[in-house]
Motif scaffolding. Structure first.
Motif, PDB file in Angstrom:
ATOM      1  N   SER A  33       0.848  -1.191   0.000  1.00  0.00           N
ATOM      2  CA  SER A  33       0.000   0.000   0.000  1.00  0.00           C
ATOM      3  C   SER A  33       0.880   1.235   0.000  1.00  0.00           C
ATOM      4  N   LEU A  34       0.352   2.324  -0.546  1.00  0.00           N
ATOM      5  CA  LEU A  34       1.086   3.595  -0.532  1.00  0.00           C
ATOM      6  C   LEU A  34       0.094   4.747  -0.474  1.00  0.00           C
ATOM      7  N   TYR A  35       0.208   5.534   0.592  1.00  0.00           N
ATOM      8  CA  TYR A  35      -0.583   6.759   0.711  1.00  0.00           C
ATOM      9  C   TYR A  35       0.302   7.937   0.343  1.00  0.00           C
ATOM     10  N   GLU A  36      -0.184   8.769  -0.581  1.00  0.00           N
ATOM     11  CA  GLU A  36       0.565   9.950  -1.014  1.00  0.00           C
ATOM     12  C   GLU A  36      -0.273  11.204  -0.776  1.00  0.00           C
ATOM     13  N   PRO A  37       0.218  12.138   0.025  1.00  0.00           N
ATOM     14  CA  PRO A  37      -0.527  13.381   0.229  1.00  0.00           C
ATOM     15  C   PRO A  37      -0.655  14.158  -1.074  1.00  0.00           C
ATOM     16  N   SER A  38      -1.652  15.009  -1.138  1.00  0.00           N
ATOM     17  CA  SER A  38      -1.776  15.879  -2.304  1.00  0.00           C
ATOM     18  C   SER A  38      -0.611  16.860  -2.319  1.00  0.00           C
ATOM     19  N   SER A  39      -0.132  17.163  -3.495  1.00  0.00           N
ATOM     20  CA  SER A  39       0.999  18.077  -3.631  1.00  0.00           C
ATOM     21  C   SER A  39       0.519  19.519  -3.610  1.00  0.00           C
ATOM     22  N   SER A  40       1.140  20.332  -2.781  1.00  0.00           N
ATOM     23  CA  SER A  40       0.743  21.737  -2.680  1.00  0.00           C
ATOM     24  C   SER A  40       1.607  22.644  -3.541  1.00  0.00           C
ATOM     25  N   THR A  41       2.782  22.176  -3.930  1.00  0.00           N
ATOM     26  CA  THR A  41       3.685  22.966  -4.776  1.00  0.00           C
ATOM     27  C   THR A  41       4.314  22.056  -5.827  1.00  0.00           C
ATOM     28  N   PRO A  42       4.636  22.591  -7.006  1.00  0.00           N
ATOM     29  CA  PRO A  42       5.284  21.779  -8.040  1.00  0.00           C
ATOM     30  C   PRO A  42       6.616  21.222  -7.543  1.00  0.00           C
ATOM     31  N   GLY A  43       6.847  19.962  -7.815  1.00  0.00           N
ATOM     32  CA  GLY A  43       8.108  19.341  -7.416  1.00  0.00           C
ATOM     33  C   GLY A  43       8.224  19.008  -5.954  1.00  0.00           C
ATOM     34  N   GLU A  44       7.123  19.064  -5.201  1.00  0.00           N
ATOM     35  CA  GLU A  44       7.173  18.764  -3.770  1.00  0.00           C
ATOM     36  C   GLU A  44       7.555  17.308  -3.540  1.00  0.00           C
ATOM     37  N   THR A  45       8.403  17.081  -2.556  1.00  0.00           N
ATOM     38  CA  THR A  45       8.780  15.726  -2.174  1.00  0.00           C
ATOM     39  C   THR A  45       8.387  15.474  -0.723  1.00  0.00           C
ATOM     40  N   PHE A  46       8.300  14.203  -0.360  1.00  0.00           N
ATOM     41  CA  PHE A  46       7.801  13.829   0.959  1.00  0.00           C
ATOM     42  C   PHE A  46       8.714  12.803   1.617  1.00  0.00           C
ATOM     43  N   PRO A  47       8.922  12.900   2.933  1.00  0.00           N
ATOM     44  CA  PRO A  47       9.536  11.788   3.653  1.00  0.00           C
ATOM     45  C   PRO A  47       8.634  10.553   3.557  1.00  0.00           C
ATOM     46  N   VAL A  48       9.219   9.389   3.769  1.00  0.00           N
ATOM     47  CA  VAL A  48       8.468   8.135   3.668  1.00  0.00           C
ATOM     48  C   VAL A  48       8.489   7.408   5.006  1.00  0.00           C
ATOM     49  N   LEU A  49       7.323   6.966   5.423  1.00  0.00           N
ATOM     50  CA  LEU A  49       7.181   6.175   6.636  1.00  0.00           C
ATOM     51  C   LEU A  49       6.700   4.781   6.242  1.00  0.00           C
ATOM     52  N   PHE A  50       7.498   3.772   6.565  1.00  0.00           N
ATOM     53  CA  PHE A  50       7.141   2.384   6.264  1.00  0.00           C
ATOM     54  C   PHE A  50       6.442   1.782   7.486  1.00  0.00           C
ATOM     55  N   TYR A  51       5.347   1.067   7.236  1.00  0.00           N
ATOM     56  CA  TYR A  51       4.591   0.411   8.306  1.00  0.00           C
ATOM     57  C   TYR A  51       4.603  -1.093   8.078  1.00  0.00           C
ATOM     58  N   LEU A  52       4.989  -1.855   9.098  1.00  0.00           N
ATOM     59  CA  LEU A  52       5.013  -3.308   9.039  1.00  0.00           C
ATOM     60  C   LEU A  52       3.883  -3.873   9.894  1.00  0.00           C
ATOM     61  N   SER A  53       3.015  -4.647   9.273  1.00  0.00           N
ATOM     62  CA  SER A  53       1.863  -5.215   9.966  1.00  0.00           C
ATOM     63  C   SER A  53       2.230  -6.490  10.721  1.00  0.00           C
ATOM     64  N   GLY A  54       1.285  -6.949  11.528  1.00  0.00           N
ATOM     65  CA  GLY A  54       1.508  -8.105  12.376  1.00  0.00           C
ATOM     66  C   GLY A  54       1.007  -9.405  11.780  1.00  0.00           C
ATOM     67  N   LEU A  55       1.057 -10.449  12.576  1.00  0.00           N
ATOM     68  CA  LEU A  55       0.677 -11.795  12.159  1.00  0.00           C
ATOM     69  C   LEU A  55      -0.712 -11.838  11.533  1.00  0.00           C
ATOM     70  N   THR A  56      -0.824 -12.581  10.463  1.00  0.00           N
ATOM     71  CA  THR A  56      -2.037 -12.860   9.682  1.00  0.00           C
ATOM     72  C   THR A  56      -2.467 -11.702   8.779  1.00  0.00           C
ATOM     73  N   CYS A  57      -1.844 -10.544   8.908  1.00  0.00           N
ATOM     74  CA  CYS A  57      -2.284  -9.382   8.142  1.00  0.00           C
ATOM     75  C   CYS A  57      -1.767  -9.411   6.700  1.00  0.00           C
ATOM     76  N   THR A  58      -2.446  -8.654   5.847  1.00  0.00           N
ATOM     77  CA  THR A  58      -1.950  -8.318   4.523  1.00  0.00           C
ATOM     78  C   THR A  58      -1.673  -6.816   4.513  1.00  0.00           C
ATOM     79  N   GLU A  59      -1.451  -6.262   3.321  1.00  0.00           N
ATOM     80  CA  GLU A  59      -1.262  -4.815   3.212  1.00  0.00           C
ATOM     81  C   GLU A  59      -2.551  -4.047   3.479  1.00  0.00           C
ATOM     82  N   GLN A  60      -3.693  -4.752   3.585  1.00  0.00           N
ATOM     83  CA  GLN A  60      -4.987  -4.100   3.705  1.00  0.00           C
ATOM     84  C   GLN A  60      -5.348  -3.692   5.129  1.00  0.00           C
ATOM     85  N   ASN A  61      -4.941  -4.455   6.126  1.00  0.00           N
ATOM     86  CA  ASN A  61      -5.426  -4.216   7.488  1.00  0.00           C
ATOM     87  C   ASN A  61      -5.148  -2.800   7.968  1.00  0.00           C
TER      88      ASN A  61
END
Length: 299
Positions: A33-61
């Protein structure tokens, strides 16, 4: 590397997407999964936060239950969440138990057959996925990582072993000291890493890594519910506190016991805003510094 867009939905003025690709590390198709905020300025870049789920999960939970998108949009963070294991590899026994095999990678690189070809989630999370995201999305090059339960274990391990890649760390109810648990002894570490290889076990154990950590200072936020049904059996937050006390002043641990909360996503949802803010202050420090008063250019 080709990405296939599986789904896309607008959320808090950003877009929540799910992608599929063929992974070279795990040797099969993987979703993230990837959530991307709306860009407020041309060429805007964003830090990335990775989330790791727990047992039995998929990328959906996480994307459906945590409510993180509101806070990711406010703090201007891309948030990426991989699946928890390879799938469809048809390995013997990979679907026999809920806490081993599919959905239960433990975020390690397996060295024992038949797991070693596909169960390489540590390298997927620390090598392949960050490069994939950097090559295809508007990132600033600053990464953080967090997770829940098995994913909390994975997040702390990945960050401590790669301090210059993951700059910020937090976890919800992490499995802190897996080497001492029956889950590791009887299943995941025994079968993925080998019963005899205790040094390799230690390299995937948050408590052991903290005790020997000598890298740049780390600031770890952990939330743990005191009514968690796995608290005494597998999580052992008291061992994480003890390990941080033995760290040579390089690891700052803030572990908050939250009264009445269990292990569910209701717990994660309750404190997700605090965790996103924790990462944002480290990944985007300039945005959160107090503005100096009475500078030469102000009256």
């Amino acid at each position: 590397m080709a990405l296939e867009l599986i789904s896309s939905a607008k959320c808090y003025n950003g877009v929540q997407k799910v992608y599929k690709h063929v992974s070279s590390e795990v040797g099969c198709s993987m979703n993230f999964s990837l959530y991307e905020p709306s860009s407020s300025t041309p060429g805007e870049t964003f830090p990335v936060l990775f989330y790791l789920s727990g047992l039995t999960c998929t990328e959906q939970n996480f994307i459906q239950k945590s409510g993180f998108q509101k806070y990711a949009s406010e703090h201007r963070l891309i948030v990426v969440g991989p699946d928890t294991s390879p799938r469809g590899c048809n390995l013997p026994g990979e679907k026999d138990a809920w806490d081993f095999g599919e959905g239960a990678s433990a975020y390690v690189d397996a060295v024992k057959e038949p797991w070693s070809k596909h169960y390489r989630m540590y390298s997927y999370v620390t090598k392949e996925l960050p490069k994939l995201v950097s090559d295809n999305f508007p990132t600033s090059g600053k990464f953080g990582i967090f997770g829940h339960s098995m994913g909390g274990h994975g997040a702390i391990v990945c960050a401590l072993r790669n301090p210059h890649l993951f700059l910020s760390i937090s976890a919800f109810a992490p499995i802190t000291n897996p080497s001492i648990t029956s889950w590791a002894k009887d299943k995941v570490f025994k079968n993925y890493l080998g019963e005899e290889n205790k040094e390799l076990w230690a390299s995937y154990d948050s408590c052991e890594l903290i005790k020997g950590y000598t890298g740049p200072p780390r600031d770890i936020l952990v939330d743990q519910g005191d009514s968690d049904e796995f608290l005494l059996q597998i999580l052992h937050p008291e061992n994480l506190i003890a390990a941080a006390g033995q760290s040579p002043h390089h690891v700052k641990l803030t572990l908050r016991m939250q009264p009445g909360y269990n292990h569910s996503y209701f717990f994660v949802q309750s404190f997700i805003g605090d965790h996103i803010a924790h990462h944002a202050k480290i990944l985007c420090p300039a945005k959160y510094q107090d503005k100096p008063k009475n500078t030469p250019h102000e009256k």
